[in-house]
Write a protein that holds these residues in place. Structure first.
Motif, short mmCIF file in Angstrom:
data_model
loop_
_atom_site.label_atom_id
_atom_site.label_comp_id
_atom_site.label_asym_id
_atom_site.label_seq_id
_atom_site.Cartn_x
_atom_site.Cartn_y
_atom_site.Cartn_z
N GLY A 114 0.82 -1.22 -0.01
CA GLY A 114 0.04 -0.05 -0.04
C GLY A 114 0.62 1.34 0.09
O GLY A 114 0.36 2.28 -0.38
N TRP A 115 1.96 1.19 0.76
CA TRP A 115 2.82 2.43 0.34
C TRP A 115 3.57 2.66 -0.48
O TRP A 115 4.31 1.55 -1.03
CB TRP A 115 3.67 2.37 1.90
CG TRP A 115 3.19 2.20 3.12
CD1 TRP A 115 2.87 1.13 4.01
CD2 TRP A 115 2.51 3.32 3.89
NE1 TRP A 115 2.11 1.54 5.00
CE2 TRP A 115 1.98 2.85 5.10
CE3 TRP A 115 2.21 4.68 3.77
CZ2 TRP A 115 1.32 3.71 6.06
CZ3 TRP A 115 1.87 5.49 4.84
CH2 TRP A 115 1.33 5.04 5.89
N THR A 116 3.63 3.82 -1.18
CA THR A 116 4.30 4.03 -2.41
C THR A 116 5.73 4.33 -2.11
O THR A 116 6.01 4.55 -0.81
CB THR A 116 3.92 5.28 -3.47
OG1 THR A 116 3.82 6.18 -2.52
CG2 THR A 116 2.32 4.72 -3.66
N THR A 117 6.67 4.78 -2.98
CA THR A 117 8.04 5.00 -2.70
C THR A 117 8.09 6.13 -2.03
O THR A 117 9.40 6.69 -1.60
CB THR A 117 8.91 5.04 -4.08
OG1 THR A 117 8.32 5.61 -5.08
CG2 THR A 117 8.95 3.42 -4.61
N ASN A 118 7.17 7.24 -2.04
CA ASN A 118 7.06 8.52 -1.34
C ASN A 118 7.04 8.20 0.09
O ASN A 118 7.60 9.34 0.80
CB ASN A 118 6.00 9.31 -1.82
CG ASN A 118 6.22 9.72 -3.36
OD1 ASN A 118 7.08 9.84 -3.97
ND2 ASN A 118 4.95 9.90 -3.99
N LYS A 173 5.76 0.05 -11.39
CA LYS A 173 4.75 1.16 -11.42
C LYS A 173 3.31 0.78 -11.91
O LYS A 173 3.19 0.10 -12.91
CB LYS A 173 5.51 2.20 -12.55
CG LYS A 173 6.67 3.13 -12.04
CD LYS A 173 7.15 4.03 -13.26
CE LYS A 173 8.43 4.69 -12.53
NZ LYS A 173 8.76 5.69 -13.46
N THR A 174 2.48 1.24 -11.17
CA THR A 174 1.37 1.08 -11.62
C THR A 174 0.40 2.23 -11.59
O THR A 174 0.97 3.54 -11.48
CB THR A 174 0.40 -0.02 -10.36
OG1 THR A 174 0.41 0.80 -9.12
CG2 THR A 174 1.29 -1.22 -10.30
N ASN A 175 -0.99 2.34 -11.96
CA ASN A 175 -1.78 3.45 -11.94
C ASN A 175 -2.10 4.15 -10.54
O ASN A 175 -2.16 5.45 -10.69
CB ASN A 175 -3.07 3.00 -12.18
CG ASN A 175 -3.35 2.62 -13.72
OD1 ASN A 175 -2.56 2.91 -14.53
ND2 ASN A 175 -4.28 1.65 -14.11
N THR A 176 -1.60 3.47 -9.55
CA THR A 176 -1.75 4.34 -8.19
C THR A 176 -0.41 4.51 -7.83
O THR A 176 -0.17 4.99 -6.65
CB THR A 176 -2.19 3.30 -7.21
OG1 THR A 176 -1.49 1.79 -7.16
CG2 THR A 176 -3.67 2.66 -7.53
N GLY A 177 0.72 4.39 -8.32
CA GLY A 177 2.04 4.89 -7.91
C GLY A 177 3.12 3.83 -8.29
O GLY A 177 2.88 2.82 -8.55
N GLU A 178 4.35 4.33 -7.77
CA GLU A 178 5.46 3.17 -7.89
C GLU A 178 5.54 2.74 -6.25
O GLU A 178 5.62 3.12 -5.58
CB GLU A 178 6.67 4.03 -8.23
CG GLU A 178 7.96 3.02 -8.45
CD GLU A 178 9.16 3.99 -9.00
OE1 GLU A 178 10.07 3.36 -8.94
OE2 GLU A 178 9.01 5.33 -9.03
#
Length: 449
Positions: A185-189, A225-230
């Protein structure tokens, strides 16, 4: 005497006092651990729903370092294309909210057994099919909190992971099976996974697999990478080499023996029809049964495997030996038919010669004529002498070794058997040379790991 007893009594009382003080100190120290835990994890003190801050308290992503210890690999299944592994999985990150006083170095770390008390990274295994934790005798998991806020999470788990295989070189192949770990659930940000520096992957020393050998492994990153982020991702590739000795004993040598047994029919008499037919059919059925057994232990793939080439050619050789006997049987019957025709022709010629000699004897007694001393050019005897002279004048032809050798065998059926005795082993030896050189060299060329 009394003074000595008095001294021993004082010494005994002092030791009891020191022991009681030490026990009190330990009790007080454990009480301090409890106070520290209540201080950092008490109600209203810590919220496990909030992720830690970045490096040095910044608003950057939380950095989680991962390392694994592979305890065992139980199986690698070619049919389902999966493998099972048991490992100790560890994560380490820093949470500034969990800092505490180490009491002058006496409190090295705090230990927890409940993962829900602190924030946890949402890591999952992306190529997992099945998995379970180990709870015997107690759950094999712990969390250590260090004075500087560093958190170490360790757990023992068993996983069944997907391993797509390329079986073109089977059983001379090498397979690469991956272990992929990513954030759900957590992106690279917000969250970044990194391999622990030094030795991120460790393997037990006595690792043993029945039909494979773990040659080496490589750690890498596989961010997606997906539609919801990396999302951050880690992977470790395990290179397995298939043990060829098992297949050499169970498949290759028996197939060679069946092919050689099928050649025994070339040395049997042409008239031994039941023996040659039973030998050819038995070897053919045995080879077909072994081929079906090999294919039953492999997935139905759309390409040709190395083992398919081997079994297919061996089956062709066995079938060719059976067809050779059919050809020999046909040629034998043809030879018998020709021999009967030649015998009839010789009988007819002998009968005509006997009739002609009887007629000549009758004419010689009836008439007598003077024969000329000089023969005419059309005289048959003169023509015969002329032909003999021409033959002697022609240069001698070089003898053909093959024809000379084959001329020792009067019938075509026997010649077919003799030629097969040499041709079949030579062609099979040539096939072995091409097969092993092709697949062994291709195995080295295709190794790009």
């Amino acid at each position: 005497m009394c003074s000595g007893h008095y001294i021993w009594a004082i010494f005994f009382f002092a030791s009891l006092c020191s022991a009681s003080l030490a026990n009190n100190a330990k009790i007080n120290f454990r009480e301090k651990e409890k106070k520290v835990l209540d201080q950092i994890l008490g109600a209203g003190k810590y919220d496990a729903r909030i992720r830690p801050s970045g490096i040095n308290g910044t608003d950057g992503p939380a950095v989680v370092r991962v390392n694994i210890y592979i305890r065992s690999i139980s199986k690698i299944d070619d049919v389902t294309m999966e493998y099972s592994v048991q490992l100790t999985f560890r994560e380490q990150w820093t949470d500034e909210r969990l800092k505490f006083d180490d009491i002058q170095g006496r409190l090295k770390y705090l230990t927890l057994t409940e993962a829900n008390r602190v924030w946890m990274p949402d890591l999952f295994f992306s190529n997992e099919k099945e998995g379970h934790f180990h709870n015997i005798i107690m759950p094999n998991v712990y969390i250590r909190i260090f004075p500087n806020g560093s958190v170490l999470y360790s757990i023992r788990i068993s996983l069944t992971l997907a391993c797509p295989m390329n079986l073109k070189l089977y059983p001379l192949d090498r397979q690469i099976c991956s272990l992929r770990m990513a954030s759900y659930g957590w992106t690279t940000n917000d969250l970044v996974f990194l391999w622990k520096e030094g030795d991120p992957v460790q393997v037990v020393k006595n690792l043993h697999l029945p039909r494979f050998t773990l040659e080496k492994f490589l750690t890498d990153y596989c961010n997606s990478k997906t539609n919801t982020g990396e999302y951050s991702c880690l992977k470790v590739d395990l290179l397995f080499k298939r043990e060829f000795s098992y297949y050499l004993i169970q498949i290759y040598i028996p197939c060679c023996m069946l092919v050689i047994v099928s050649w025994v029919s070339f040395w049997l008499d042409q008239g031994a029809v039941p023996a040659r037919v039973s030998l050819g059919v038995t070897t053919l059925l045995t080879m077909a049964t072994q081929t079906s057994g090999i294919n039953a232990s492999l997935p139905p793939v759309s390409y040709t495997k190395a083992i398919d080439v081997w079994t297919g050619v061996c089956l062709t050789f066995v079938f060719g030996a059976l067809l050779e006997f059919a050809l020999v049987n046909y040629a034998s019957r043809s030879d018998i038919h020709k021999e009967n025709l030649k015998k009839k022709r010789r009988d007819l010629e002998q009968a005509s010669l006997d009739a002609a000699s009887d007629l000549l004897d009758t004419d010689s007694n009836a008439t007598f004529a003077m024969k000329p001393l000089v023969r005419h050019p059309g005289d048959p005897l003169a023509l015969e002498k002329l032909r003999q002279c021409e033959v002697h004048m022609q240069p001698p032809k070089r003898p053909n070794c093959c024809k000379t050798w084959l001329s020792k065998f009067p019938t075509r059926s026997k010649r077919i058997d003799v030629i097969s005795r040499i041709t079949f082993p030579l062609v099979f030896a040539l096939f072995n040379l091409v097969y092993w050189s092709t697949y062994l060299f291709r195995e080295e060329e295709d190794e790009t790991f």
